[in-house]
Design a protein around this motif. Sequence first.
Motif, PDB file in Angstrom:
ATOM      1  N   GLU A   1       3.958  12.276 -10.873  1.00  0.00           N
ATOM      2  CA  GLU A   1       3.926  12.196  -9.410  1.00  0.00           C
ATOM      3  C   GLU A   1       4.705  13.410  -8.893  1.00  0.00           C
ATOM      4  O   GLU A   1       5.836  13.634  -9.332  1.00  0.00           O
ATOM      5  CB  GLU A   1       4.626  10.931  -8.935  1.00  0.00           C
TER       6      GLU A   1
ATOM      7  N   LYS B   1      -3.524   6.775  -0.726  1.00  0.00           N
ATOM      8  CA  LYS B   1      -3.014   6.032   0.433  1.00  0.00           C
ATOM      9  C   LYS B   1      -3.210   6.742   1.777  1.00  0.00           C
ATOM     10  O   LYS B   1      -3.836   6.208   2.688  1.00  0.00           O
ATOM     11  CB  LYS B   1      -1.541   5.705   0.218  1.00  0.00           C
TER      12      LYS B   1
ATOM     13  N   MET C   1      -6.735   7.424 -10.660  1.00  0.00           N
ATOM     14  CA  MET C   1      -6.051   7.791 -11.907  1.00  0.00           C
ATOM     15  C   MET C   1      -6.979   7.637 -13.106  1.00  0.00           C
ATOM     16  O   MET C   1      -6.998   8.477 -14.010  1.00  0.00           O
ATOM     17  CB  MET C   1      -4.796   6.929 -12.107  1.00  0.00           C
TER      18      MET C   1
ATOM     19  N   ASP D   1      -0.170  13.264  -9.625  1.00  0.00           N
ATOM     20  CA  ASP D   1      -0.507  12.029  -8.921  1.00  0.00           C
ATOM     21  C   ASP D   1       0.130  12.093  -7.526  1.00  0.00           C
ATOM     22  O   ASP D   1       1.351  11.983  -7.384  1.00  0.00           O
ATOM     23  CB  ASP D   1       0.033  10.833  -9.727  1.00  0.00           C
TER      24      ASP D   1
ATOM     25  N   VAL E   1      -1.031  10.075  -5.069  1.00  0.00           N
ATOM     26  CA  VAL E   1      -1.543   8.873  -4.406  1.00  0.00           C
ATOM     27  C   VAL E   1      -0.603   8.440  -3.287  1.00  0.00           C
ATOM     28  O   VAL E   1      -1.039   8.093  -2.186  1.00  0.00           O
ATOM     29  CB  VAL E   1      -1.732   7.740  -5.449  1.00  0.00           C
ATOM     30  N   MET E   2       0.694   8.506  -3.552  1.00  0.00           N
ATOM     31  CA  MET E   2       1.659   8.037  -2.553  1.00  0.00           C
ATOM     32  C   MET E   2       2.264   9.201  -1.758  1.00  0.00           C
ATOM     33  O   MET E   2       2.430   9.115  -0.538  1.00  0.00           O
ATOM     34  CB  MET E   2       2.770   7.244  -3.235  1.00  0.00           C
TER      35      MET E   2
ATOM     36  N   SER F   1      -9.535   3.331  -4.727  1.00  0.00           N
ATOM     37  CA  SER F   1      -8.093   3.031  -4.790  1.00  0.00           C
ATOM     38  C   SER F   1      -7.386   4.120  -5.581  1.00  0.00           C
ATOM     39  O   SER F   1      -8.023   4.950  -6.246  1.00  0.00           O
ATOM     40  CB  SER F   1      -7.857   1.687  -5.488  1.00  0.00           C
ATOM     41  N   GLY F   2      -6.065   4.043  -5.554  1.00  0.00           N
ATOM     42  CA  GLY F   2      -5.266   4.985  -6.330  1.00  0.00           C
ATOM     43  C   GLY F   2      -5.434   4.785  -7.826  1.00  0.00           C
ATOM     44  O   GLY F   2      -5.502   5.754  -8.595  1.00  0.00           O
ATOM     45  N   SER F   3      -5.492   3.533  -8.244  1.00  0.00           N
ATOM     46  CA  SER F   3      -5.661   3.271  -9.676  1.00  0.00           C
ATOM     47  C   SER F   3      -7.001   3.810 -10.170  1.00  0.00           C
ATOM     48  O   SER F   3      -7.080   4.415 -11.245  1.00  0.00           O
ATOM     49  CB  SER F   3      -5.586   1.763  -9.955  1.00  0.00           C
TER      50      SER F   3
ATOM     51  N   TYR G   1       4.916   5.531 -11.638  1.00  0.00           N
ATOM     52  CA  TYR G   1       3.905   4.487 -11.428  1.00  0.00           C
ATOM     53  C   TYR G   1       2.585   5.175 -11.135  1.00  0.00           C
ATOM     54  O   TYR G   1       2.511   6.041 -10.262  1.00  0.00           O
ATOM     55  CB  TYR G   1       4.290   3.554 -10.267  1.00  0.00           C
ATOM     56  N   HIS G   2       1.564   4.792 -11.888  1.00  0.00           N
ATOM     57  CA  HIS G   2       0.264   5.423 -11.680  1.00  0.00           C
ATOM     58  C   HIS G   2      -0.839   4.409 -11.391  1.00  0.00           C
ATOM     59  O   HIS G   2      -2.009   4.780 -11.344  1.00  0.00           O
ATOM     60  CB  HIS G   2      -0.103   6.277 -12.898  1.00  0.00           C
ATOM     61  N   GLY G   3      -0.479   3.130 -11.255  1.00  0.00           N
ATOM     62  CA  GLY G   3      -1.495   2.147 -10.913  1.00  0.00           C
ATOM     63  C   GLY G   3      -1.475   0.959 -11.851  1.00  0.00           C
ATOM     64  O   GLY G   3      -0.750   0.936 -12.844  1.00  0.00           O
TER      65      GLY G   3
HETATM   66  C1  LIG Z   1       1.899   7.232  -7.338  1.00  0.00           C
HETATM   67  C2  LIG Z   1       0.894   6.118  -7.369  1.00  0.00           C
HETATM   68  N1  LIG Z   1      -0.177   6.229  -8.170  1.00  0.00           N
HETATM   69  C3  LIG Z   1      -1.115   5.269  -8.221  1.00  0.00           C
HETATM   70  C4  LIG Z   1      -1.013   4.124  -7.469  1.00  0.00           C
HETATM   71  C5  LIG Z   1      -2.067   3.070  -7.543  1.00  0.00           C
HETATM   72  O1  LIG Z   1      -2.742   2.975  -6.340  1.00  0.00           O
HETATM   73  P1  LIG Z   1      -3.496   1.619  -5.935  1.00  0.00           P
HETATM   74  O2  LIG Z   1      -2.452   0.599  -5.677  1.00  0.00           O
HETATM   75  O3  LIG Z   1      -4.271   2.003  -4.712  1.00  0.00           O
HETATM   76  O4  LIG Z   1      -4.389   1.254  -7.068  1.00  0.00           O
HETATM   77  C6  LIG Z   1       0.085   3.964  -6.623  1.00  0.00           C
HETATM   78  C7  LIG Z   1       0.249   2.739  -5.817  1.00  0.00           C
HETATM   79  O5  LIG Z   1       1.291   2.412  -5.333  1.00  0.00           O
HETATM   80  C8  LIG Z   1       1.058   4.986  -6.569  1.00  0.00           C
HETATM   81  O6  LIG Z   1       2.142   4.878  -5.786  1.00  0.00           O
END
Ligand SMILES: Cc1ncc(COP(=O)(O)O)c(C=O)c1O
Length: 441
Positions: free
Chosen positions: A207, A270, A103, A241, A243-244, A98-100, A132-134
Amino acid sequence: MSRILHRDLRRDPAVARSGRGLVLTAADGSEVIDASGGAAVACIGHGDERVVEAIARQARALAYAHTVFFTCEAAEELADLLVGDRPGGLSHAYFVSSGSEAMEAALKLARQYFLEIGQPQRRRFVARRQSYHGNTLGALGLGGNMARREPYAPILADCFSHVSPCFPYRERAEAESDADYVARLAAELDAEFARLGPDTVIAFVAETVVGATAGCVAALPGYFPAMRAVCDRHGALLILDEVMCGMGRTGTLHAWERERVSPDIQTIAKGLGGGYQPIGGILVAERVVRALAEGSGAYKHGHTYQAHPVACAAALAVQRIIRGDGLLANVDAMGARLEAALRDRFGHHAKVGDIRGRGLFWALEFVEDKAMRRSFDPALRINDRVKVAALGEGVAIYPMGGTIDGRTGDHVIIAPPYVAKAEDIDRIVERLGRAVDTAIG
Ligand SMILES: Cc1ncc(COP(=O)(O)O)c(C=O)c1O
Protein backbone atom coordinates in the motif's frame (compact mmCIF):
# COMPACT_ATOMS: atom_id res chain seq x y z
CA MET A 1 -33.65 -9.56 14.78
CA SER A 2 -32.48 -8.70 11.30
CA ARG A 3 -32.25 -11.44 8.66
CA ILE A 4 -28.98 -9.96 7.44
CA LEU A 5 -25.76 -11.68 8.43
CA HIS A 6 -24.39 -8.49 9.99
CA ARG A 7 -20.79 -8.02 11.08
CA ASP A 8 -21.94 -8.17 14.71
CA LEU A 9 -24.49 -10.94 15.23
CA ARG A 10 -25.33 -9.87 18.77
CA ARG A 11 -26.32 -6.31 18.00
CA ASP A 12 -28.02 -4.97 14.91
CA PRO A 13 -26.48 -1.77 13.57
CA ALA A 14 -28.49 1.44 13.25
CA VAL A 15 -30.40 1.84 10.01
CA ALA A 16 -28.90 4.56 7.83
CA ARG A 17 -31.55 6.30 5.82
CA SER A 18 -30.05 9.27 4.02
CA GLY A 19 -26.84 11.14 3.44
CA ARG A 20 -26.11 14.71 2.39
CA GLY A 21 -22.64 16.14 2.21
CA LEU A 22 -20.83 14.98 5.35
CA VAL A 23 -23.98 14.11 7.28
CA LEU A 24 -25.57 10.68 7.59
CA THR A 25 -29.08 10.44 9.01
CA ALA A 26 -30.38 7.30 10.70
CA ALA A 27 -33.94 6.03 10.61
CA ASP A 28 -34.53 7.40 14.13
CA GLY A 29 -33.61 10.88 12.90
CA SER A 30 -30.21 11.02 14.61
CA GLU A 31 -27.37 12.54 12.60
CA VAL A 32 -23.65 11.87 12.49
CA ILE A 33 -20.81 13.59 10.68
CA ASP A 34 -19.22 10.98 8.44
CA ALA A 35 -15.64 11.85 9.36
CA SER A 36 -14.11 8.75 7.79
CA GLY A 37 -16.18 8.44 4.62
CA GLY A 38 -17.08 4.96 5.92
CA ALA A 39 -13.71 3.34 5.30
CA ALA A 40 -12.24 6.23 3.30
CA VAL A 41 -14.86 5.73 0.61
CA ALA A 42 -17.23 8.72 0.47
CA CYS A 43 -14.75 11.09 -1.13
CA ILE A 44 -17.16 13.69 -2.52
CA GLY A 45 -19.65 13.40 0.30
CA HIS A 46 -23.10 11.90 0.19
CA GLY A 47 -26.09 12.67 -2.01
CA ASP A 48 -24.40 14.59 -4.82
CA GLU A 49 -27.19 15.02 -7.35
CA ARG A 50 -24.77 15.10 -10.27
CA VAL A 51 -23.75 11.52 -9.55
CA VAL A 52 -27.31 10.42 -8.86
CA GLU A 53 -28.31 11.89 -12.22
CA ALA A 54 -25.41 10.17 -14.03
CA ILE A 55 -26.43 6.83 -12.48
CA ALA A 56 -30.07 7.31 -13.46
CA ARG A 57 -29.14 8.36 -16.99
CA GLN A 58 -26.92 5.32 -17.48
CA ALA A 59 -29.44 2.90 -15.94
CA ARG A 60 -32.15 4.29 -18.19
CA ALA A 61 -30.01 3.98 -21.30
CA LEU A 62 -28.30 0.70 -20.48
CA ALA A 63 -27.87 -1.02 -17.15
CA TYR A 64 -25.83 -3.97 -18.31
CA ALA A 65 -24.17 -5.50 -21.34
CA HIS A 66 -21.73 -8.40 -21.06
CA THR A 67 -18.11 -7.50 -21.82
CA VAL A 68 -17.75 -10.60 -24.01
CA PHE A 69 -19.91 -8.76 -26.52
CA PHE A 70 -19.64 -5.06 -25.76
CA THR A 71 -17.76 -2.26 -24.13
CA CYS A 72 -19.69 0.83 -23.01
CA GLU A 73 -19.11 4.55 -23.29
CA ALA A 74 -18.94 5.13 -19.55
CA ALA A 75 -16.14 2.56 -19.11
CA GLU A 76 -14.22 3.92 -22.09
CA GLU A 77 -14.51 7.50 -20.87
CA LEU A 78 -13.52 6.53 -17.36
CA ALA A 79 -10.42 4.74 -18.66
CA ASP A 80 -9.56 7.75 -20.85
CA LEU A 81 -9.89 10.04 -17.88
CA LEU A 82 -7.70 7.87 -15.65
CA VAL A 83 -4.94 6.80 -18.02
CA GLY A 84 -5.46 8.86 -21.19
CA ASP A 85 -2.45 11.00 -20.29
CA ARG A 86 -0.42 7.92 -19.27
CA PRO A 87 0.33 8.90 -15.67
CA GLY A 88 3.64 7.28 -14.70
CA GLY A 89 3.52 5.08 -17.80
CA LEU A 90 0.14 3.54 -16.87
CA SER A 91 -1.79 3.11 -20.10
CA HIS A 92 -4.76 0.80 -19.54
CA ALA A 93 -7.53 0.35 -16.98
CA TYR A 94 -9.64 -2.65 -16.02
CA PHE A 95 -12.70 -2.22 -13.85
CA VAL A 96 -14.14 -4.62 -11.29
CA SER A 97 -16.55 -4.31 -8.39
CA SER A 98 -14.35 -4.02 -5.27
CA GLY A 99 -10.87 -3.55 -3.92
CA SER A 100 -10.41 -7.25 -3.30
CA GLU A 101 -11.37 -8.06 -6.87
CA ALA A 102 -8.89 -5.43 -8.03
CA MET A 103 -6.15 -7.14 -6.03
CA GLU A 104 -7.04 -10.54 -7.47
CA ALA A 105 -6.94 -9.03 -10.96
CA ALA A 106 -3.52 -7.51 -10.24
CA LEU A 107 -2.07 -10.78 -8.94
CA LYS A 108 -3.31 -12.76 -11.92
CA LEU A 109 -2.23 -10.16 -14.45
CA ALA A 110 1.26 -10.05 -12.94
CA ARG A 111 1.54 -13.83 -13.12
CA GLN A 112 0.27 -13.85 -16.69
CA TYR A 113 2.80 -11.17 -17.64
CA PHE A 114 5.66 -13.51 -16.75
CA LEU A 115 4.05 -16.42 -18.59
CA GLU A 116 3.82 -14.20 -21.66
CA ILE A 117 7.49 -13.21 -21.52
CA GLY A 118 8.71 -16.75 -20.95
CA GLN A 119 9.39 -16.75 -17.20
CA PRO A 120 6.92 -19.36 -15.92
CA GLN A 121 9.11 -20.09 -12.87
CA ARG A 122 7.98 -16.81 -11.29
CA ARG A 123 5.28 -17.74 -8.79
CA ARG A 124 5.86 -15.75 -5.62
CA PHE A 125 4.65 -12.46 -4.24
CA VAL A 126 6.38 -10.53 -1.48
CA ALA A 127 4.12 -8.22 0.53
CA ARG A 128 4.52 -6.58 3.94
CA ARG A 129 3.49 -7.29 7.49
CA GLN A 130 0.69 -5.04 8.73
CA SER A 131 -0.81 -4.63 5.30
CA TYR A 132 -4.35 -5.24 4.14
CA HIS A 133 -5.16 -6.13 0.57
CA GLY A 134 -8.67 -7.53 0.84
CA ASN A 135 -10.71 -10.44 2.07
CA THR A 136 -10.96 -12.82 -0.88
CA LEU A 137 -8.57 -15.73 -0.49
CA GLY A 138 -5.86 -14.46 -2.84
CA ALA A 139 -5.91 -10.95 -1.41
CA LEU A 140 -6.11 -12.29 2.16
CA GLY A 141 -3.13 -14.57 1.55
CA LEU A 142 -1.20 -11.64 0.16
CA GLY A 143 -2.05 -9.36 3.08
CA GLY A 144 0.05 -9.15 6.19
CA ASN A 145 -2.70 -8.71 8.76
CA MET A 146 -1.84 -11.78 10.80
CA ALA A 147 -5.06 -11.79 12.83
CA ARG A 148 -7.22 -11.78 9.73
CA ARG A 149 -5.09 -14.44 8.04
CA GLU A 150 -4.84 -16.81 10.96
CA PRO A 151 -8.25 -18.56 10.86
CA TYR A 152 -7.86 -19.20 7.13
CA ALA A 153 -4.14 -20.02 7.06
CA PRO A 154 -4.75 -23.67 6.11
CA ILE A 155 -6.63 -22.61 2.98
CA LEU A 156 -4.35 -19.78 1.86
CA ALA A 157 -1.89 -20.26 -1.01
CA ASP A 158 1.79 -20.69 -0.13
CA CYS A 159 3.11 -18.25 -2.74
CA PHE A 160 3.01 -15.23 -0.41
CA SER A 161 5.64 -14.03 2.05
CA HIS A 162 6.04 -10.85 4.07
CA VAL A 163 8.76 -8.35 4.90
CA SER A 164 8.70 -5.41 7.31
CA PRO A 165 6.61 -2.36 6.54
CA CYS A 166 8.09 1.13 6.63
CA PHE A 167 6.59 2.03 10.00
CA PRO A 168 8.87 4.53 11.74
CA TYR A 169 6.82 5.02 14.93
CA ARG A 170 6.85 1.32 15.70
CA GLU A 171 9.78 -0.20 13.88
CA ARG A 172 12.63 2.25 13.41
CA ALA A 173 15.40 1.74 15.95
CA GLU A 174 15.96 4.64 18.31
CA ALA A 175 19.37 5.63 16.99
CA GLU A 176 18.59 4.81 13.37
CA SER A 177 18.45 7.64 10.80
CA ASP A 178 15.71 7.68 8.19
CA ALA A 179 18.27 6.77 5.52
CA ASP A 180 19.65 3.87 7.55
CA TYR A 181 16.16 2.58 8.25
CA VAL A 182 15.25 2.71 4.55
CA ALA A 183 18.53 0.97 3.67
CA ARG A 184 17.76 -1.75 6.23
CA LEU A 185 14.31 -2.31 4.71
CA ALA A 186 15.75 -2.47 1.19
CA ALA A 187 18.33 -5.00 2.38
CA GLU A 188 15.55 -7.04 3.98
CA LEU A 189 13.58 -7.12 0.73
CA ASP A 190 16.69 -8.04 -1.18
CA ALA A 191 17.39 -10.87 1.30
CA GLU A 192 13.81 -12.11 0.90
CA PHE A 193 14.26 -12.22 -2.88
CA ALA A 194 17.51 -14.15 -2.35
CA ARG A 195 15.83 -16.57 0.06
CA LEU A 196 13.00 -17.29 -2.37
CA GLY A 197 15.22 -17.37 -5.44
CA PRO A 198 15.18 -13.95 -7.12
CA ASP A 199 13.91 -15.29 -10.43
CA THR A 200 10.86 -16.83 -8.73
CA VAL A 201 9.40 -13.52 -7.52
CA ILE A 202 6.56 -11.99 -9.53
CA ALA A 203 6.14 -8.77 -7.60
CA PHE A 204 6.59 -6.77 -4.45
CA VAL A 205 3.21 -5.50 -3.30
CA ALA A 206 2.60 -2.57 -0.94
CA GLU A 207 0.00 0.00 0.00
CA THR A 208 1.56 3.33 -0.95
CA VAL A 209 0.20 4.76 2.29
CA VAL A 210 -0.79 1.94 4.63
CA GLY A 211 -4.49 2.15 5.39
CA ALA A 212 -6.62 0.33 7.89
CA THR A 213 -4.28 -2.22 9.43
CA ALA A 214 -1.53 0.09 10.72
CA GLY A 215 -3.39 3.40 10.39
CA CYS A 216 -2.35 5.94 7.74
CA VAL A 217 1.36 5.18 7.67
CA ALA A 218 3.14 7.06 4.88
CA ALA A 219 6.56 5.80 3.82
CA LEU A 220 9.73 7.73 4.55
CA PRO A 221 11.28 9.67 1.66
CA GLY A 222 13.39 7.35 -0.46
CA TYR A 223 11.64 4.18 0.69
CA PHE A 224 9.70 3.42 -2.49
CA PRO A 225 12.58 4.26 -4.86
CA ALA A 226 14.73 1.87 -2.80
CA MET A 227 12.15 -0.90 -3.00
CA ARG A 228 11.62 -0.26 -6.71
CA ALA A 229 15.39 -0.61 -7.22
CA VAL A 230 15.33 -4.05 -5.58
CA CYS A 231 12.43 -5.12 -7.83
CA ASP A 232 14.18 -3.78 -10.94
CA ARG A 233 17.43 -5.51 -10.04
CA HIS A 234 15.64 -8.84 -9.91
CA GLY A 235 13.21 -8.27 -12.80
CA ALA A 236 10.12 -8.28 -10.58
CA LEU A 237 7.11 -5.98 -10.84
CA LEU A 238 6.00 -3.34 -8.35
CA ILE A 239 2.30 -3.47 -7.50
CA LEU A 240 0.95 -0.58 -5.46
CA ASP A 241 -2.35 -1.02 -3.66
CA GLU A 242 -4.08 2.36 -3.64
CA VAL A 243 -7.53 0.98 -2.88
CA MET A 244 -7.73 3.11 0.25
CA CYS A 245 -5.06 5.82 -0.11
CA GLY A 246 -5.51 6.56 -3.81
CA MET A 247 -7.83 8.63 -6.00
CA GLY A 248 -7.05 11.86 -4.20
CA ARG A 249 -7.27 10.78 -0.58
CA THR A 250 -3.71 11.91 0.20
CA GLY A 251 -3.82 15.07 -1.93
CA THR A 252 -2.65 13.77 -5.30
CA LEU A 253 -4.81 11.60 -7.52
CA HIS A 254 -2.30 8.79 -7.04
CA ALA A 255 -0.46 8.52 -3.75
CA TRP A 256 2.68 7.38 -5.60
CA GLU A 257 2.97 10.83 -7.20
CA ARG A 258 4.66 11.98 -3.98
CA GLU A 259 6.98 8.97 -3.83
CA ARG A 260 9.15 9.39 -6.97
CA VAL A 261 8.10 5.98 -8.31
CA SER A 262 5.27 4.69 -10.41
CA PRO A 263 3.95 1.14 -10.26
CA ASP A 264 3.68 -1.51 -12.95
CA ILE A 265 0.19 -2.28 -11.73
CA GLN A 266 -1.89 -0.16 -9.40
CA THR A 267 -5.15 -1.06 -7.70
CA ILE A 268 -7.85 1.51 -6.96
CA ALA A 269 -11.33 1.29 -5.49
CA LYS A 270 -12.86 3.26 -2.65
CA GLY A 271 -12.40 6.82 -3.89
CA LEU A 272 -12.98 5.75 -7.48
CA GLY A 273 -16.74 5.59 -7.14
CA GLY A 274 -16.95 7.37 -3.81
CA GLY A 275 -19.48 4.80 -2.58
CA TYR A 276 -22.12 5.70 -5.16
CA GLN A 277 -21.57 2.31 -6.80
CA PRO A 278 -19.32 -0.64 -5.95
CA ILE A 279 -16.34 -0.27 -8.27
CA GLY A 280 -12.62 -0.97 -8.21
CA GLY A 281 -10.00 -1.31 -10.85
CA ILE A 282 -6.43 -1.78 -11.90
CA LEU A 283 -4.27 0.63 -13.85
CA VAL A 284 -1.58 -1.10 -15.85
CA ALA A 285 1.77 -0.01 -17.29
CA GLU A 286 2.10 -0.07 -21.03
CA ARG A 287 4.92 -2.62 -21.05
CA VAL A 288 2.77 -5.14 -19.16
CA VAL A 289 -0.14 -4.66 -21.55
CA ARG A 290 2.20 -4.89 -24.55
CA ALA A 291 3.53 -8.27 -23.37
CA LEU A 292 -0.01 -9.65 -23.38
CA ALA A 293 -0.97 -7.96 -26.63
CA GLU A 294 2.09 -9.30 -28.43
CA GLY A 295 1.81 -12.68 -26.72
CA SER A 296 -1.42 -14.58 -26.22
CA GLY A 297 -3.45 -11.52 -27.13
CA ALA A 298 -5.83 -11.74 -24.19
CA TYR A 299 -6.00 -11.02 -20.47
CA LYS A 300 -7.07 -14.38 -19.07
CA HIS A 301 -9.37 -13.15 -16.36
CA GLY A 302 -12.94 -11.97 -16.18
CA HIS A 303 -16.02 -11.26 -14.11
CA THR A 304 -19.68 -11.00 -15.02
CA TYR A 305 -19.85 -7.47 -13.67
CA GLN A 306 -16.50 -6.12 -14.87
CA ALA A 307 -16.71 -2.60 -16.27
CA HIS A 308 -20.35 -2.44 -15.20
CA PRO A 309 -21.96 0.49 -17.07
CA VAL A 310 -23.78 1.99 -14.08
CA ALA A 311 -20.76 1.63 -11.81
CA CYS A 312 -18.51 3.20 -14.44
CA ALA A 313 -20.98 6.04 -15.02
CA ALA A 314 -21.02 6.77 -11.30
CA ALA A 315 -17.21 6.68 -11.04
CA LEU A 316 -16.90 8.89 -14.12
CA ALA A 317 -19.19 11.46 -12.53
CA VAL A 318 -17.27 11.29 -9.25
CA GLN A 319 -13.91 11.71 -10.96
CA ARG A 320 -15.19 14.64 -13.03
CA ILE A 321 -16.41 16.29 -9.85
CA ILE A 322 -13.01 15.80 -8.18
CA ARG A 323 -11.36 17.49 -11.16
CA GLY A 324 -14.00 20.06 -11.99
CA ASP A 325 -14.52 21.25 -8.43
CA GLY A 326 -10.78 21.37 -7.71
CA LEU A 327 -11.15 18.99 -4.80
CA LEU A 328 -7.52 17.86 -4.66
CA ALA A 329 -6.50 21.40 -3.70
CA ASN A 330 -9.12 21.24 -0.96
CA VAL A 331 -7.71 17.90 0.24
CA ASP A 332 -4.32 19.58 0.70
CA ALA A 333 -5.77 22.68 2.34
CA MET A 334 -8.18 20.86 4.64
CA GLY A 335 -5.60 18.15 5.24
CA ALA A 336 -3.22 20.78 6.58
CA ARG A 337 -5.99 22.15 8.78
CA LEU A 338 -6.88 18.67 10.01
CA GLU A 339 -3.27 17.89 10.85
CA ALA A 340 -2.86 21.17 12.75
CA ALA A 341 -6.12 20.64 14.64
CA LEU A 342 -5.24 17.05 15.55
CA ARG A 343 -1.77 18.05 16.74
CA ASP A 344 -3.23 20.92 18.72
CA ARG A 345 -5.91 18.81 20.40
CA PHE A 346 -4.04 15.52 20.85
CA GLY A 347 -0.33 16.39 20.63
CA HIS A 348 -0.02 16.49 24.42
CA HIS A 349 -2.68 13.91 25.16
CA ALA A 350 -1.24 11.27 27.47
CA LYS A 351 -2.98 8.43 25.63
CA VAL A 352 -2.29 9.48 22.04
CA GLY A 353 1.10 8.10 21.06
CA ASP A 354 1.22 9.08 17.42
CA ILE A 355 -0.62 11.35 15.01
CA ARG A 356 0.16 10.48 11.41
CA GLY A 357 -1.17 10.71 7.90
CA ARG A 358 -1.26 12.72 4.72
CA GLY A 359 -3.92 14.75 2.93
CA LEU A 360 -7.33 13.91 4.38
CA PHE A 361 -6.12 10.56 5.68
CA TRP A 362 -5.10 10.70 9.35
CA ALA A 363 -4.83 8.33 12.27
CA LEU A 364 -4.47 8.61 16.02
CA GLU A 365 -2.67 5.71 17.67
CA PHE A 366 -3.57 5.20 21.31
CA VAL A 367 -1.11 4.06 23.96
CA GLU A 368 -1.32 3.27 27.64
CA ASP A 369 2.21 4.55 28.27
CA LYS A 370 3.34 7.29 25.91
CA ALA A 371 7.03 7.30 26.82
CA MET A 372 7.33 3.55 26.38
CA ARG A 373 4.90 3.52 23.42
CA ARG A 374 3.16 0.66 25.22
CA SER A 375 -0.25 -0.22 23.84
CA PHE A 376 -3.39 -0.98 25.76
CA ASP A 377 -4.46 -4.52 26.58
CA PRO A 378 -6.40 -5.60 23.46
CA ALA A 379 -9.16 -6.92 25.75
CA LEU A 380 -10.02 -3.30 26.57
CA ARG A 381 -10.96 -2.74 22.90
CA ILE A 382 -9.94 0.89 23.15
CA ASN A 383 -10.49 1.61 19.46
CA ASP A 384 -14.06 0.34 19.68
CA ARG A 385 -14.68 2.40 22.81
CA VAL A 386 -13.51 5.52 20.99
CA LYS A 387 -15.77 4.66 18.05
CA VAL A 388 -18.80 4.27 20.32
CA ALA A 389 -18.02 7.46 22.24
CA ALA A 390 -17.52 9.32 18.96
CA LEU A 391 -20.88 8.12 17.66
CA GLY A 392 -22.34 9.41 20.92
CA GLU A 393 -20.82 12.80 20.03
CA GLY A 394 -22.31 12.58 16.54
CA VAL A 395 -19.16 11.79 14.58
CA ALA A 396 -18.19 8.56 12.80
CA ILE A 397 -14.49 7.67 12.69
CA TYR A 398 -13.01 4.35 11.54
CA PRO A 399 -11.69 2.18 14.41
CA MET A 400 -9.10 -0.59 14.20
CA GLY A 401 -7.18 -2.82 16.60
CA GLY A 402 -4.00 -4.78 16.02
CA THR A 403 -2.01 -1.74 14.90
CA ILE A 404 1.32 -3.28 15.82
CA ASP A 405 1.07 -6.95 14.99
CA GLY A 406 -2.53 -7.70 14.12
CA ARG A 407 -3.36 -8.25 17.79
CA THR A 408 -2.11 -5.37 19.93
CA GLY A 409 -2.44 -1.67 19.31
CA ASP A 410 -5.39 0.65 18.72
CA HIS A 411 -5.97 3.45 16.30
CA VAL A 412 -8.79 5.35 14.64
CA ILE A 413 -8.82 6.82 11.15
CA ILE A 414 -10.15 10.26 10.30
CA ALA A 415 -10.76 10.52 6.56
CA PRO A 416 -13.48 13.07 5.81
CA PRO A 417 -14.82 13.66 2.31
CA TYR A 418 -12.75 15.94 0.07
CA VAL A 419 -15.57 18.50 0.17
CA ALA A 420 -15.05 19.14 3.89
CA LYS A 421 -14.95 22.79 4.90
CA ALA A 422 -12.90 24.41 7.66
CA GLU A 423 -15.85 24.38 10.07
CA ASP A 424 -16.39 20.65 9.40
CA ILE A 425 -12.77 19.88 10.23
CA ASP A 426 -12.97 21.93 13.43
CA ARG A 427 -16.22 20.27 14.48
CA ILE A 428 -14.86 16.77 13.79
CA VAL A 429 -11.75 17.33 15.91
CA GLU A 430 -13.74 18.99 18.70
CA ARG A 431 -16.17 16.06 18.90
CA LEU A 432 -13.42 13.47 18.56
CA GLY A 433 -11.55 15.19 21.38
CA ARG A 434 -14.52 14.79 23.71
CA ALA A 435 -14.96 11.19 22.58
CA VAL A 436 -11.34 10.26 23.29
CA ASP A 437 -11.54 11.87 26.72
CA THR A 438 -14.76 9.99 27.47
CA ALA A 439 -13.44 6.64 26.21
CA ILE A 440 -9.96 6.65 27.69
CA GLY A 441 -9.58 9.74 29.86
C1 LIG B 1 -5.55 -1.18 0.93
C2 LIG B 1 -6.76 -2.02 0.68
N1 LIG B 1 -6.72 -2.96 -0.27
C3 LIG B 1 -7.78 -3.73 -0.55
C4 LIG B 1 -8.96 -3.60 0.14
C5 LIG B 1 -10.13 -4.47 -0.18
O1 LIG B 1 -11.16 -3.71 -0.71
P1 LIG B 1 -12.68 -4.23 -0.62
O2 LIG B 1 -13.08 -4.17 0.80
O3 LIG B 1 -13.43 -3.27 -1.50
O4 LIG B 1 -12.71 -5.61 -1.17
C6 LIG B 1 -9.06 -2.64 1.15
C7 LIG B 1 -10.30 -2.48 1.93
O5 LIG B 1 -10.33 -1.91 2.98
C8 LIG B 1 -7.93 -1.82 1.42
O6 LIG B 1 -7.96 -0.89 2.38
